[in-house]
Design an enzyme around this catalytic site. Structure first.
Site, PDB file in Angstrom:
ATOM      1  N   GLU A  88       0.837  -1.205   0.000  1.00 17.23           N
ATOM      2  CA  GLU A  88       0.000   0.000   0.000  1.00 17.23           C
ATOM      3  C   GLU A  88       0.877   1.263   0.000  1.00 17.23           C
ATOM      4  OE1 GLU A  88      -2.299   0.435   3.588  1.00 17.23           O
ATOM      5  OE2 GLU A  88      -3.665   1.890   2.683  1.00 17.23           O
ATOM      6  N   LYS A 167      -9.575   2.501  -2.178  1.00 17.18           N
ATOM      7  CA  LYS A 167      -9.766   1.871  -0.868  1.00 17.18           C
ATOM      8  C   LYS A 167     -11.165   2.194  -0.331  1.00 17.18           C
ATOM      9  CE  LYS A 167      -7.205   1.827   3.561  1.00 17.18           C
ATOM     10  NZ  LYS A 167      -5.906   2.192   4.148  1.00 17.18           N
ATOM     11  N   CYS A 204      -5.712  -2.719   2.197  1.00 16.88           N
ATOM     12  CA  CYS A 204      -5.423  -2.796   3.635  1.00 16.88           C
ATOM     13  C   CYS A 204      -6.616  -3.030   4.555  1.00 16.88           C
ATOM     14  CB  CYS A 204      -4.606  -1.589   4.075  1.00 16.88           C
ATOM     15  SG  CYS A 204      -3.879  -1.905   5.717  1.00 16.88           S
TER      16      CYS A 204
HETATM   17  N1  LIG Z   1      -3.265   1.101   6.140  1.00 18.69           N
HETATM   18  C1  LIG Z   1      -4.288   0.730   6.891  1.00 18.69           C
HETATM   19  O1  LIG Z   1      -5.431   0.764   6.471  1.00 18.69           O
HETATM   20  N2  LIG Z   1      -3.985   0.327   8.141  1.00 18.69           N
HETATM   21  C2  LIG Z   1      -4.972   0.113   9.132  1.00 18.69           C
HETATM   22  C3  LIG Z   1      -4.556  -0.866  10.147  1.00 18.69           C
HETATM   23  C4  LIG Z   1      -4.898  -2.258   9.790  1.00 18.69           C
HETATM   24  O2  LIG Z   1      -5.861  -2.490   9.058  1.00 18.69           O
HETATM   25  O3  LIG Z   1      -4.210  -3.153  10.269  1.00 18.69           O
END
Ligand SMILES: NC(=O)NCCC(=O)O
Length: 354
Positions: A88, A167, A204
């Site tokens: 990401e 996203k 993510c």
């Molecule tokens: N980049 C992101 O969405 N991180 C959030 C934390 C997670 O989903 O572990």
């Protein structure tokens, strides 16, 4: 069926060692069928640290990451990879924790013809190596007022931008304060028909949402990538389970990718939890892996080192597992849709009998 090790060319093993990153290879097989030939695809997942300190000039940081990841893609090409996916926001530090605008918004680029997309198309990657490239970036959408998005660009192996996937779920947890930078994505659940299979990108935090995985699968995804940035104290116990569950539940392959290292920011920031301000998020623990629809999975890459995971899979396994377990056939989608439609109404009354 358990995975087995994939034999990789010595030239690739040597290059990875010389460039100081791990190289691992595994194969997921399917049973031979009478009417369909195997649908074999090789996928490369790349996890890496940022190269320069977070206060280096923006363009230098981007260029250094292009160089590093470009070299890793070269090794992926030696291993015969057909589709490569990066972590990401791969062209930048994961700076959203700071909640500061500058210089981080300067890392944003056009998904269609920004520096990084052009890099992926022409200079080094897709065309040169006949590879599909999944490139998750911070997107600036000039057509809509210069808005920012967290976006994965999919570049086809013929060098065209096949499309983009934004996203859908923006975290509001711990230091992941991304909601101050971009909104929830508006591209839905696109699936990209590539020469090597139908792929989708669940970015993510979307991996915590089973319905998000489901919708990519409903649209036909055979292989769902989950490019991520997440840290040990927050999510490590969940990491090995979520993408694996999604592969089982949706009769598809899933690929979870996480960055590595600790990123230091000059200005301190707080986490809104009453604790002291700090300069870093904690440790991004890598551990990228691939999961198969039969519940098997590859070992993870290192928790601390840059790495390339090459996985060969026969996509015929998806239908073979579906024919055995029938989740798509036995799912009560109409019933769920009906109940969800009611549940989002203001006057919803939960079905509790007393
Ligand atoms: N980049 C992101 O969405 N991180 C959030 C934390 C997670 O989903 O572990």
């Amino acid at each position: 069926m358990p995975f087995r090790n994939l034999n990789l060319p010595q030239s690739a093993i040597d290059a990875a060692e010389e460039q100081d990153f791990d190289l691992k290879g595994y194969v997921f097989e399917a049973s031979p069928e009478q009417l369909r030939p195997p649908r074999t695809v090789r996928v490369g997942l790349i996890q890496n640290k940022i190269v320069l300190p977070t206060d280096a000039p923006v363009l230098e940081q981007i260029t250094a990451l292009h160089k590093r990841v470009g070299e890793m893609v070269e090794v992926a090409a030696m291993c015969g990879v057909n589709i490569v996916c990066f972590q990401e926001a791969w062209t930048m530090p994961f700076a959203f924790c700071t909640r500061e605008r500058e210089p981080w918004t300067e890392f944003a680029e056009s998904a269609e013809d920004g520096l990084t997309t052009r890099f992926c198309i022409q200079v080094r990657l897709a065309k040169k190596y006949n590879m599909v490239v999944v490139s998750p970036i911070l997107e600036r959408d000039e057509i809509h007022g210069g808005t920012l998005w967290n976006t994965a660009v999919v570049v086809s192996n013929n060098g065209n931008v096949l499309g983009k996937s934004r996203k859908n779920h923006i975290p509001r947890v711990g230091d992941f304060n991304e909601s101050t930078y971009y909104m929830e994505g508006n591209t839905g659940h696109p699936v990209f028909q590539t020469q090597f299979g139908k792929i989708a990108v669940n970015i993510c935090y979307g991996r915590h949402h089973p319905l998000n995985w489901l919708m990519y699968s409903i649209h036909g995804a055979e292989l769902i990538f989950n490019p991520s940035a997440t840290v040990g104290l927050l999510s490590e116990p969940m990491w090995p389970i979520e993408a694996r569950n999604a592969a089982i539940a949706n009769h598809c392959f899933t690929c979870a990718i996480n960055r590595v290292g600790t990123e230091y920011f000059e200005n301190e920031f707080t986490s809104g939890d009453g604790k002291k301000a700090h300069h870093d998020f904690g440790h991004f623990y890598g551990s990228s892996y691939v999961a198969a629809p039969d519940g098997s999975r590859s070992p993870g890459l290192s928790r601390t080192r840059d790495g390339l995971l090459v996985t060969e899979m026969d996509l015929n396994l998806n239908r073979q597992v579906a024919d055995k377990w029938n989740f798509k056939m036995t799912g009560r989608y109409e019933m769920y849709a009906e109940e969800l439609k009611k549940a989002i109404q203001h006057d919803f009354k939960p079905n509790i009998k007393e």
